[in-house]
Scaffold this motif. Structure first.
Motif, short mmCIF file in Angstrom:
data_model
loop_
_atom_site.label_atom_id
_atom_site.label_comp_id
_atom_site.label_asym_id
_atom_site.label_seq_id
_atom_site.Cartn_x
_atom_site.Cartn_y
_atom_site.Cartn_z
N MET A 66 -4.84 -8.55 -13.20
CA MET A 66 -3.86 -9.45 -12.57
C MET A 66 -2.59 -9.50 -13.41
O MET A 66 -2.63 -9.60 -14.62
CB MET A 66 -4.47 -10.86 -12.45
N VAL A 67 -1.45 -9.41 -12.78
CA VAL A 67 -0.16 -9.47 -13.49
C VAL A 67 0.11 -10.89 -13.93
O VAL A 67 -0.11 -11.83 -13.17
CB VAL A 67 0.97 -9.00 -12.57
N GLU A 68 0.52 -11.11 -15.18
CA GLU A 68 0.79 -12.46 -15.67
C GLU A 68 1.98 -13.05 -14.97
O GLU A 68 2.95 -12.38 -14.66
CB GLU A 68 1.07 -12.40 -17.18
N ARG A 69 1.91 -14.36 -14.72
CA ARG A 69 2.95 -15.04 -13.97
C ARG A 69 4.15 -15.34 -14.85
O ARG A 69 4.01 -15.56 -16.06
CB ARG A 69 2.41 -16.35 -13.38
N PRO A 114 14.81 -16.21 -3.43
CA PRO A 114 14.34 -14.90 -2.96
C PRO A 114 12.92 -14.61 -3.44
O PRO A 114 12.48 -15.13 -4.47
CB PRO A 114 15.35 -13.93 -3.58
N PRO A 115 12.17 -13.78 -2.73
CA PRO A 115 10.79 -13.46 -3.12
C PRO A 115 10.71 -12.92 -4.54
O PRO A 115 11.43 -11.99 -4.90
CB PRO A 115 10.38 -12.38 -2.10
N PRO A 116 9.84 -13.49 -5.38
CA PRO A 116 9.73 -13.06 -6.78
C PRO A 116 8.86 -11.81 -6.92
O PRO A 116 7.98 -11.55 -6.10
CB PRO A 116 9.06 -14.26 -7.45
N THR A 117 9.08 -11.07 -7.98
CA THR A 117 8.40 -9.79 -8.18
C THR A 117 6.96 -9.97 -8.67
O THR A 117 6.05 -9.30 -8.15
CB THR A 117 9.18 -8.94 -9.20
N LEU A 118 6.73 -10.84 -9.66
CA LEU A 118 5.39 -10.96 -10.24
C LEU A 118 4.33 -11.39 -9.23
O LEU A 118 3.28 -10.76 -9.14
CB LEU A 118 5.42 -11.91 -11.43
N PRO A 119 4.55 -12.45 -8.45
CA PRO A 119 3.55 -12.81 -7.45
C PRO A 119 3.33 -11.69 -6.42
O PRO A 119 2.20 -11.50 -5.96
CB PRO A 119 4.15 -14.06 -6.79
N PHE A 120 4.39 -10.98 -6.09
CA PHE A 120 4.26 -9.87 -5.15
C PHE A 120 3.32 -8.80 -5.72
O PHE A 120 2.44 -8.29 -5.01
CB PHE A 120 5.64 -9.28 -4.87
N LEU A 121 3.49 -8.48 -6.98
CA LEU A 121 2.61 -7.51 -7.63
C LEU A 121 1.17 -8.02 -7.73
O LEU A 121 0.22 -7.26 -7.54
CB LEU A 121 3.14 -7.17 -9.02
N ALA A 122 1.02 -9.30 -8.02
CA ALA A 122 -0.32 -9.88 -8.10
C ALA A 122 -1.03 -9.79 -6.75
O ALA A 122 -2.22 -9.45 -6.67
CB ALA A 122 -0.22 -11.34 -8.55
N LEU A 123 -0.31 -10.08 -5.68
CA LEU A 123 -0.89 -9.98 -4.34
C LEU A 123 -1.25 -8.54 -4.00
O LEU A 123 -2.25 -8.27 -3.35
CB LEU A 123 0.10 -10.53 -3.30
N ALA A 124 -0.42 -7.60 -4.45
CA ALA A 124 -0.70 -6.18 -4.20
C ALA A 124 -1.99 -5.75 -4.91
O ALA A 124 -2.78 -4.98 -4.35
CB ALA A 124 0.48 -5.34 -4.67
N HIS A 125 -2.22 -6.26 -6.11
CA HIS A 125 -3.46 -5.95 -6.83
C HIS A 125 -4.67 -6.52 -6.08
O HIS A 125 -5.73 -5.88 -6.01
CB HIS A 125 -3.41 -6.52 -8.24
N LEU A 126 -4.54 -7.70 -5.52
CA LEU A 126 -5.63 -8.29 -4.74
C LEU A 126 -5.87 -7.49 -3.47
O LEU A 126 -7.01 -7.35 -3.02
CB LEU A 126 -5.30 -9.74 -4.40
#
Length: 271
Positions: free
Chosen positions: A1-4, A86-98
């Motif tokens: 998981m990518v750190e927030r 605007p949509p943040p990058t870290l949560p987007f990456l975390a969702l992609a990992h899920l």
């Protein structure tokens, strides 16, 4: 998981201790009692964090995604009091990992899609890590590549954002149909319907042909549902969580689609 990003800010703020009265150089050392209390407090805090992490390890990917999106919504200033950022990058990456973990549960039949998702995550993550403060929101990444004239290239981060978003469109459509359908369709049929509604319009004949073959190898519906359910959950709880996820994720994805349209990248197709 990518750190927030919020965790990073917290870590930074924890280091910024205020000086005691009288200035920094003449501060008296803490008594042994104060040290013991401080150490006990730190230990208790660490124990709580370990317990929380252990609990989260038993959560389903859907519940983890809900947690991620809820935190992102708070950070973005969502709600009635402020317009969201605007949509943040870290949560987007975390969702992609899920998303990768959900595709893994469908099985080898999703290998092609999974590989695309993995490559897009790595490409986007690599750019983000070059300058986390600069690329903390997805729009900065899009703007950079549009200005450079590289946004439409096959290996661009802009395309990575677009296809990760479309893959999330597919995943939430699949989960919603799985919850709404009353055993009238096989899991393969549900996957196909979700695919036709989300990914197929943007796939060329090569990608469409690969997906058509993959549809014949979809696992059993009950097996997939059992893999999605977290510890201590049942199918009813899973259905409720899918509804919560859709409520949070769909507006988030809508914001990204609107952002892609702003840069005229929304209608890019694959081969």
């Amino acid at each position: 998981m990518v750190e927030r990003a919020s965790d990073e800010r917290k870590a930074a703020s924890d280091m910024d201790w205020p000086w005691p009265e009288g200035g920094g150089g003449g501060a008296a050392e803490k008594s042994e009692g104060e040290k013991d209390a401080s150490e006990r407090g730190g230990q208790e805090e660490g124990d709580k964090e370990e317990v929380q992490e252990e609990v989260k390890r038993g959560w389903s990917e859907i519940r983890l995604a809900i947690e991620e999106l809820s935190a992102a919504e708070r950070d973005r200033g969502g709600g009635k009091l402020a317009a969201p950022s605007p949509p943040p990058t870290l949560p987007f990456l975390a969702l992609a990992h899920l998303l990768l973990q959900v595709l893994d549960k469908i099985g080898p039949t999703m290998a092609v899609l999974r590989l695309d998702v993995q490559r897009n995550i790595e490409r986007l993550q690599e750019l983000y890590l070059l300058d986390p403060s600069k690329y903390s929101i997805l729009e900065e990444i899009l703007d950079k590549e549009v200005q450079e004239g590289t946004a439409r290239k096959v290996d661009s981060c802009s395309r990575a954002i677009l296809w990760l978003t479309r893959s999330m469109d597919f995943t939430i459509a699949l989960l919603q149909r799985l919850g709404e359908d009353s055993d009238q369709q096989s899991f393969a049929q549900i996957v196909e319907v979700a695919y036709i509604a989300t990914l197929k319009p943007w796939h060329g004949w090569i990608s469409s042909a690969a997906c058509k073959i993959a549809m014949k190898l979809i696992p059993d519906r009950k097996m997939f549902v059992s893999l999605l359910v977290g510890k201590g959950q049942d199918c009813a709880a899973l259905k409720e969580e899918v509804a919560k996820l859709a409520k949070l994720l769909l507006p988030f994805l809508d914001d990204i689609h609107a952002m892609m349209a702003k840069f005229r990248l929304e209608r890019l197709k694959s081969t």
